[in-house]
Design an enzyme around this catalytic site. Sequence first.
Site, PDB file in Angstrom:
ATOM      1  N   LYS A 283       0.841  -1.178   0.000  1.00 32.74           N
ATOM      2  CA  LYS A 283       0.000   0.000   0.000  1.00 32.74           C
ATOM      3  C   LYS A 283       0.889   1.245   0.000  1.00 32.74           C
ATOM      4  O   LYS A 283       2.051   1.126   0.401  1.00 32.74           O
ATOM      5  CB  LYS A 283      -0.940  -0.003   1.198  1.00 32.74           C
ATOM      6  CG  LYS A 283      -0.253   0.220   2.546  1.00 32.74           C
ATOM      7  CD  LYS A 283      -1.248   0.447   3.615  1.00 32.74           C
ATOM      8  CE  LYS A 283      -1.653   1.904   3.692  1.00 32.74           C
ATOM      9  NZ  LYS A 283      -1.062   2.655   4.797  1.00 32.74           N
TER      10      LYS A 283
ATOM     11  N   HIS B  24      -6.821  -1.023   6.276  1.00 34.51           N
ATOM     12  CA  HIS B  24      -6.713  -1.858   7.483  1.00 34.51           C
ATOM     13  C   HIS B  24      -8.054  -2.019   8.221  1.00 34.51           C
ATOM     14  O   HIS B  24      -8.471  -3.123   8.536  1.00 34.51           O
ATOM     15  CB  HIS B  24      -5.685  -1.278   8.457  1.00 34.51           C
ATOM     16  CG  HIS B  24      -4.336  -1.054   7.855  1.00 34.51           C
ATOM     17  ND1 HIS B  24      -3.796  -1.884   6.914  1.00 34.51           N
ATOM     18  CD2 HIS B  24      -3.397  -0.087   8.063  1.00 34.51           C
ATOM     19  CE1 HIS B  24      -2.589  -1.455   6.580  1.00 34.51           C
ATOM     20  NE2 HIS B  24      -2.334  -0.354   7.255  1.00 34.51           N
TER      21      HIS B  24
ATOM     22  N   HIS C  12      -0.867  -5.358   5.787  1.00 35.97           N
ATOM     23  CA  HIS C  12      -0.169  -6.102   6.846  1.00 35.97           C
ATOM     24  C   HIS C  12      -1.072  -6.436   8.028  1.00 35.97           C
ATOM     25  O   HIS C  12      -0.777  -7.332   8.805  1.00 35.97           O
ATOM     26  CB  HIS C  12       1.118  -5.392   7.286  1.00 35.97           C
ATOM     27  CG  HIS C  12       0.907  -4.216   8.186  1.00 35.97           C
ATOM     28  ND1 HIS C  12       0.544  -2.979   7.731  1.00 35.97           N
ATOM     29  CD2 HIS C  12       1.012  -4.088   9.529  1.00 35.97           C
ATOM     30  CE1 HIS C  12       0.439  -2.151   8.751  1.00 35.97           C
ATOM     31  NE2 HIS C  12       0.719  -2.783   9.858  1.00 35.97           N
TER      32      HIS C  12
ATOM     33  N   LYS D 272      -1.619 -10.111  10.888  1.00 37.88           N
ATOM     34  CA  LYS D 272      -1.532 -10.091  12.355  1.00 37.88           C
ATOM     35  C   LYS D 272      -2.230 -11.339  12.907  1.00 37.88           C
ATOM     36  O   LYS D 272      -3.294 -11.729  12.437  1.00 37.88           O
ATOM     37  CB  LYS D 272      -2.180  -8.820  12.917  1.00 37.88           C
ATOM     38  CG  LYS D 272      -1.351  -7.575  12.603  1.00 37.88           C
ATOM     39  CD  LYS D 272      -1.902  -6.359  13.305  1.00 37.88           C
ATOM     40  CE  LYS D 272      -1.272  -5.085  12.795  1.00 37.88           C
ATOM     41  NZ  LYS D 272      -0.097  -4.653  13.536  1.00 37.88           N
TER      42      LYS D 272
ATOM     43  N   ASP E 126      -5.146   6.332   4.656  1.00 40.64           N
ATOM     44  CA  ASP E 126      -3.988   5.621   5.219  1.00 40.64           C
ATOM     45  C   ASP E 126      -4.416   4.394   6.032  1.00 40.64           C
ATOM     46  O   ASP E 126      -3.708   3.389   6.049  1.00 40.64           O
ATOM     47  CB  ASP E 126      -3.193   6.596   6.110  1.00 40.64           C
ATOM     48  CG  ASP E 126      -1.891   6.000   6.611  1.00 40.64           C
ATOM     49  OD1 ASP E 126      -1.119   5.515   5.765  1.00 40.64           O
ATOM     50  OD2 ASP E 126      -1.645   6.023   7.833  1.00 40.64           O
TER      51      ASP E 126
ATOM     52  N   GLU F 232      -3.012   5.191  17.606  1.00 49.91           N
ATOM     53  CA  GLU F 232      -1.546   5.213  17.631  1.00 49.91           C
ATOM     54  C   GLU F 232      -1.067   6.333  18.536  1.00 49.91           C
ATOM     55  O   GLU F 232      -1.707   7.386  18.621  1.00 49.91           O
ATOM     56  CB  GLU F 232      -1.000   5.445  16.234  1.00 49.91           C
ATOM     57  CG  GLU F 232      -1.367   4.351  15.252  1.00 49.91           C
ATOM     58  CD  GLU F 232      -0.658   4.560  13.930  1.00 49.91           C
ATOM     59  OE1 GLU F 232       0.477   4.093  13.807  1.00 49.91           O
ATOM     60  OE2 GLU F 232      -1.225   5.211  13.041  1.00 49.91           O
TER      61      GLU F 232
ATOM     62  N   LYS G 235      -3.770   9.400  15.043  1.00 49.12           N
ATOM     63  CA  LYS G 235      -2.379   9.483  15.504  1.00 49.12           C
ATOM     64  C   LYS G 235      -2.322  10.389  16.736  1.00 49.12           C
ATOM     65  O   LYS G 235      -3.214  11.185  16.961  1.00 49.12           O
ATOM     66  CB  LYS G 235      -1.506  10.033  14.389  1.00 49.12           C
ATOM     67  CG  LYS G 235      -1.516   9.128  13.151  1.00 49.12           C
ATOM     68  CD  LYS G 235      -0.216   9.143  12.431  1.00 49.12           C
ATOM     69  CE  LYS G 235      -0.203   8.216  11.233  1.00 49.12           C
ATOM     70  NZ  LYS G 235       0.275   6.865  11.530  1.00 49.12           N
TER      71      LYS G 235
END
Length: 479
Positions: free
Chosen positions: A143, A235, A173, A177, A230, A211, A326
């Site tokens: 990505k 995700h 990704h 997990k 993003d 995050e 974030k």
Amino acid sequence: IPVENFDLVIFGGTGDLSRRKILPALYCRRRAGQLPADARIIAAAHSDKDQDSFRDLVRTSLQTFLDESVKDDALVEAFLDQCIYVRLDALGDDGWSDLREQLREDAVRAFYFSVGPSLFGPLSERLVTHQISTADSRIVVEKPFGHDLESARALNNDLAQCFKESQIYRIDHYLGKETVQNLMALRFANVLFEPLWNSHYVDHVQITAAEEIGVEGRGAYYDQSGAMRDMVQNHLMQLLCLTAMEPPAGVAPDDIRNEKLKVINALTDVPTSDIVRGQYRSKGDKGSYLEDCGNPDSRTESFIALKTHVETWRWAGTPFYLRTGKRLRNRMSEIAVTFKEPPHNIFADRAPNLSGNTLVIRLQPDEGIKLHVLIKEPGPGGIRLTEVPLDMTFADLSNRSSIATPDAYERLLMDVIRGDQTLFMRGDEVEAAWSWADRMITQWEQSADRPRPYDSESSGPEDALMLMHRDNRRWREIE
Ligand code: BG6
């Protein structure tokens, strides 16, 4: 079990992703005995490097990014013997014949495009024209897979000119997990949850990826993306799909990907009133989002919360709340499925409100699954209810079986070599997810709407709390 022998070419092999994730993951698989000792890892990039300086780079990357507990000098040196550097011009013809010479006839060939999407097309073409890729070669792409529906379509077309869909591995990704894969085991290897897994019993679902870090030097990329592009389009969308999808007929890649696609296509458009976007403020010596991204006028969000619905028989009426950002209070990612209260409360005089059970599937920091249930508080004082978690923390399970939880990239890279596409996104899935995200992005891009400022180390903007409160619900703590 070792995988088949392979030659893995990493375009952009000296870049950040390769150093942080790909090379350490391959080393860890070697350590676990899964990498054949003569598998080749070939980094292809444009800078002029000799083999020794490339090996120094790999050595330093492993020193920097591997956990102390897995470092082993002798093994690192053995791993370095597998690493080869090839200088190559992605947009010209230099270096391609050198690359071809490194590849063996009898090994699986995999090509990892760890480069910007604008190079996907040129690299694909050259792999074909220089007769480097074979009909069985795997192509791995990272990505961001496009910036919107149109650019994702263009990338899919570029790849499709040269390769079959069964050769293309689009990485998300999050799918590698451990907990995410466990979600499928939990749902489909047990009879307990599936009968309740619908809007009759599930009050709502919350998916959070919080995050602590800010944009960390990636301001230029991030400001063109924002939290929606993003994190949500990829995700969080994948987590939502695995939570909401119907039981697949089997575990063949398309069994699962067909079901995920149906979920994306059933997502409702989200009105502006159900979306909250935010930007973090500065705190102490840490800059604000506007400072970090270097654009004082930016309208890009570093936080987003939204409410959507999956319009199917199973889920009609159950909201799915998504939230990511974030510089929040903690690093915490989880899926929380909150069940409805029992239909009749026989304990009403002592406990007027029975909170519904919550199943928490935790991705990080402490991977595991917890089911919160009400039990009687121990003691002679009559029935008093208290909530306790039934706890399956994976670290405890791994200690028991002496298997450490592998990093997502370890699993995904080995799946590429094995030729298993289950945990990779199919082209139509990515396009459907962009189509849904684009409709929201267009709404706010066409309005004068600006993201709300929020304090660093908080849970995000106040308005995000309101998104839940007005439905008489609340977000779980970010802890
Ligand atoms: C990446 C995003 O895909 O995922 C980053 O580009 C984000 O902005 C990262 O920080 C989060 O991944 P993880 O595994 O740390 O949750």
